[in-house]
Design a protein around this motif. Structure first.
Motif, PDB file in Angstrom:
ATOM      1  N   ALA A   1      13.683 -10.969  40.851  1.00 58.30           N
ATOM      2  CA  ALA A   1      14.221  -9.646  40.541  1.00 58.30           C
ATOM      3  C   ALA A   1      15.375  -9.237  41.452  1.00 58.30           C
ATOM      4  N   VAL A   2      15.710 -10.071  42.422  1.00 59.40           N
ATOM      5  CA  VAL A   2      16.764  -9.742  43.388  1.00 59.40           C
ATOM      6  C   VAL A   2      18.133 -10.038  42.784  1.00 59.40           C
ATOM      7  N   LYS A   3      19.107  -9.144  43.022  1.00 59.65           N
ATOM      8  CA  LYS A   3      20.465  -9.393  42.547  1.00 59.65           C
ATOM      9  C   LYS A   3      21.036 -10.632  43.247  1.00 59.65           C
ATOM     10  N   ALA A   4      21.729 -11.469  42.479  1.00 63.19           N
ATOM     11  CA  ALA A   4      22.219 -12.744  42.999  1.00 63.19           C
ATOM     12  C   ALA A   4      23.181 -12.562  44.165  1.00 63.19           C
ATOM     13  N   GLY A   5      23.909 -11.440  44.188  1.00 65.12           N
ATOM     14  CA  GLY A   5      24.847 -11.184  45.268  1.00 65.12           C
ATOM     15  C   GLY A   5      24.178 -10.967  46.609  1.00 65.12           C
ATOM     16  N   ARG A   6      22.877 -10.717  46.610  1.00 57.80           N
ATOM     17  CA  ARG A   6      22.140 -10.496  47.853  1.00 57.80           C
ATOM     18  C   ARG A   6      21.474 -11.773  48.375  1.00 57.80           C
ATOM     19  N   LEU A   7      21.622 -12.874  47.650  1.00 54.01           N
ATOM     20  CA  LEU A   7      21.028 -14.134  48.082  1.00 54.01           C
ATOM     21  C   LEU A   7      21.851 -14.772  49.199  1.00 54.01           C
ATOM     22  N   SER A   8      21.219 -15.617  49.980  1.00 55.40           N
ATOM     23  CA  SER A   8      21.939 -16.395  50.973  1.00 55.40           C
ATOM     24  C   SER A   8      22.775 -17.455  50.256  1.00 55.40           C
ATOM     25  N   GLY A   9      23.669 -18.105  51.020  1.00 54.24           N
ATOM     26  CA  GLY A   9      24.482 -19.153  50.426  1.00 54.24           C
ATOM     27  C   GLY A   9      23.649 -20.274  49.848  1.00 54.24           C
ATOM     28  N   GLY A  10      22.596 -20.666  50.561  1.00 53.28           N
ATOM     29  CA  GLY A  10      21.721 -21.720  50.067  1.00 53.28           C
ATOM     30  C   GLY A  10      20.990 -21.317  48.799  1.00 53.28           C
ATOM     31  N   GLU A  11      20.524 -20.078  48.766  1.00 54.51           N
ATOM     32  CA  GLU A  11      19.826 -19.597  47.573  1.00 54.51           C
ATOM     33  C   GLU A  11      20.777 -19.510  46.384  1.00 54.51           C
ATOM     34  N   GLN A  12      22.019 -19.114  46.627  1.00 50.01           N
ATOM     35  CA  GLN A  12      23.000 -19.072  45.545  1.00 50.01           C
ATOM     36  C   GLN A  12      23.291 -20.472  45.014  1.00 50.01           C
ATOM     37  N   GLN A  13      23.322 -21.464  45.916  1.00 50.22           N
ATOM     38  CA  GLN A  13      23.540 -22.837  45.460  1.00 50.22           C
ATOM     39  C   GLN A  13      22.398 -23.300  44.579  1.00 50.22           C
ATOM     40  N   MET A  14      21.168 -22.990  44.975  1.00 49.34           N
ATOM     41  CA  MET A  14      20.013 -23.341  44.153  1.00 49.34           C
ATOM     42  C   MET A  14      20.085 -22.666  42.795  1.00 49.34           C
ATOM     43  N   LEU A  15      20.480 -21.390  42.784  1.00 47.04           N
ATOM     44  CA  LEU A  15      20.581 -20.653  41.530  1.00 47.04           C
ATOM     45  C   LEU A  15      21.668 -21.244  40.638  1.00 47.04           C
ATOM     46  N   ALA A  16      22.804 -21.607  41.217  1.00 47.31           N
ATOM     47  CA  ALA A  16      23.890 -22.185  40.429  1.00 47.31           C
ATOM     48  C   ALA A  16      23.454 -23.501  39.785  1.00 47.31           C
ATOM     49  N   LEU A  17      22.751 -24.342  40.546  1.00 46.97           N
ATOM     50  CA  LEU A  17      22.239 -25.590  39.991  1.00 46.97           C
ATOM     51  C   LEU A  17      21.227 -25.331  38.882  1.00 46.97           C
ATOM     52  N   ALA A  18      20.302 -24.407  39.154  1.00 44.93           N
ATOM     53  CA  ALA A  18      19.256 -24.115  38.173  1.00 44.93           C
ATOM     54  C   ALA A  18      19.836 -23.523  36.896  1.00 44.93           C
ATOM     55  N   ARG A  19      20.819 -22.637  37.039  1.00 44.07           N
ATOM     56  CA  ARG A  19      21.432 -22.026  35.843  1.00 44.07           C
ATOM     57  C   ARG A  19      22.130 -23.082  34.992  1.00 44.07           C
ATOM     58  N   THR A  20      22.750 -24.063  35.649  1.00 44.32           N
ATOM     59  CA  THR A  20      23.397 -25.140  34.901  1.00 44.32           C
ATOM     60  C   THR A  20      22.372 -25.939  34.098  1.00 44.32           C
ATOM     61  N   LEU A  21      21.194 -26.153  34.670  1.00 42.27           N
ATOM     62  CA  LEU A  21      20.141 -26.895  33.963  1.00 42.27           C
ATOM     63  C   LEU A  21      19.707 -26.193  32.691  1.00 42.27           C
ATOM     64  N   MET A  22      19.766 -24.872  32.687  1.00 43.42           N
ATOM     65  CA  MET A  22      19.328 -24.113  31.522  1.00 43.42           C
ATOM     66  C   MET A  22      20.154 -24.444  30.276  1.00 43.42           C
ATOM     67  N   GLY A  23      21.380 -24.954  30.491  1.00 42.66           N
ATOM     68  CA  GLY A  23      22.224 -25.323  29.360  1.00 42.66           C
ATOM     69  C   GLY A  23      21.920 -26.697  28.789  1.00 42.66           C
ATOM     70  N   ASP A  24      20.906 -27.379  29.331  1.00 41.98           N
ATOM     71  CA  ASP A  24      20.455 -28.676  28.837  1.00 41.98           C
ATOM     72  C   ASP A  24      21.568 -29.724  28.843  1.00 41.98           C
TER      73      ASP A  24
END
Length: 234
Positions: free
Chosen positions: A127-150
């Motif tokens: 539920a946390v806004k992505a802009g409040r994540l650390s750099g490492g957490e943002q990298q994980m989110l970017a990778l995970a979001r890419t996976l969602m596109g199959d």
């Protein structure tokens, strides 16, 4: 091995600046190719050329169809994922909303549950806004979001840069998981330890072209290439 990505004689420009000079490279189904080289060698420009973000000419075919001249969203719909160096998460949206935006219509092999298993922190901070994540957490989110596109092929630009060692381990685990699922990866990475662990081949760029393309073991034994194209001050 069936060729997934074919690059031949690829040139690219930033305005009047000619950056790529006849790049040629092949990537097969399910293969991980690490792209090494010094800063300014053209590695990120190659990624942007493949994604339609800079002007390019030559051959860049994905599954036999040209990627050149297409808009980035059209390239993504063919099964190509891209995780840029800047990560580019949506800062005002939550972690879960970022993941939902990346989901492929009609379903995907990768689910939000998969992403949260790979990166448990994404579930904890859903539920946390992505802009409040650390750099490492943002990298994980970017990778995970890419996976969602199959995607069947992913371009990942410097995924471990500036990350804490424990986050590097998680990112490496994610890339290994992709490989096990048959996803091909072009991995732009400075850490040769990661390239040796994950990649089947290492391509080295210098002055906007490929100067070496062979196994990690062959690169480790090639002192000339390491000295001339990889070592700082070499």
């Amino acid at each position: 091995m069936t060729t997934l990505l074919e690059i031949d004689g690829l040139n690219a420009w930033y305005g009047a600046s000619h950056v790529l000079h006849g790049v040629s490279l092949r990537i097969g189904e399910g293969e991980i190719v690490a792209l090494a080289g010094r800063n300014g060698s053209g590695r990120s420009t190659l990624a942007k050329a493949l994604m339609g973000l800079v002007h390019a000419q030559g051959v860049a075919n994905f599954r036999g169809v040209s990627m050149l001249g297409k808009r980035p969203y059209a390239i993504a719909r063919t099964g190509v994922g891209y995780v840029p160096e800047q990560r580019d998460v949506f800062p005002t949206l939550s972690v879960r909303e970022n993941l939902q935006l990346g989901m492929k219509r009609g379903g995907s092999r990768f689910t939000i549950s998969d992403a949260e298993q790979l990166f448990p922190v994404l579930q904890e901070r859903a539920a946390v806004k992505a802009g409040r994540l650390s750099g490492g957490e943002q990298q994980m989110l970017a990778l995970a979001r890419t996976l969602m596109g199959d995607p069947s092929f992913v371009i990942v630009d410097e995924p471990t840069e500036g990350l804490a060692p424990q986050v590097v381990v998680q990112v490496s685990s994610c890339l290994r998981n992709l490989r096990e699922r048959g996803v091909a990866i072009l991995l732009i990475e400075q850490r040769m330890s990661i390239a040796r662990e994950l990649a089947t081949r290492v391509a080295v760029m210098g002055h906007g072209t490929i100067v070496f393309d062979d196994t990690p073991a062959a690169l480790a034994a090639n002192e000339r290439v390491i000295s001339e194209w990889l070592s700082v001050g070499g």
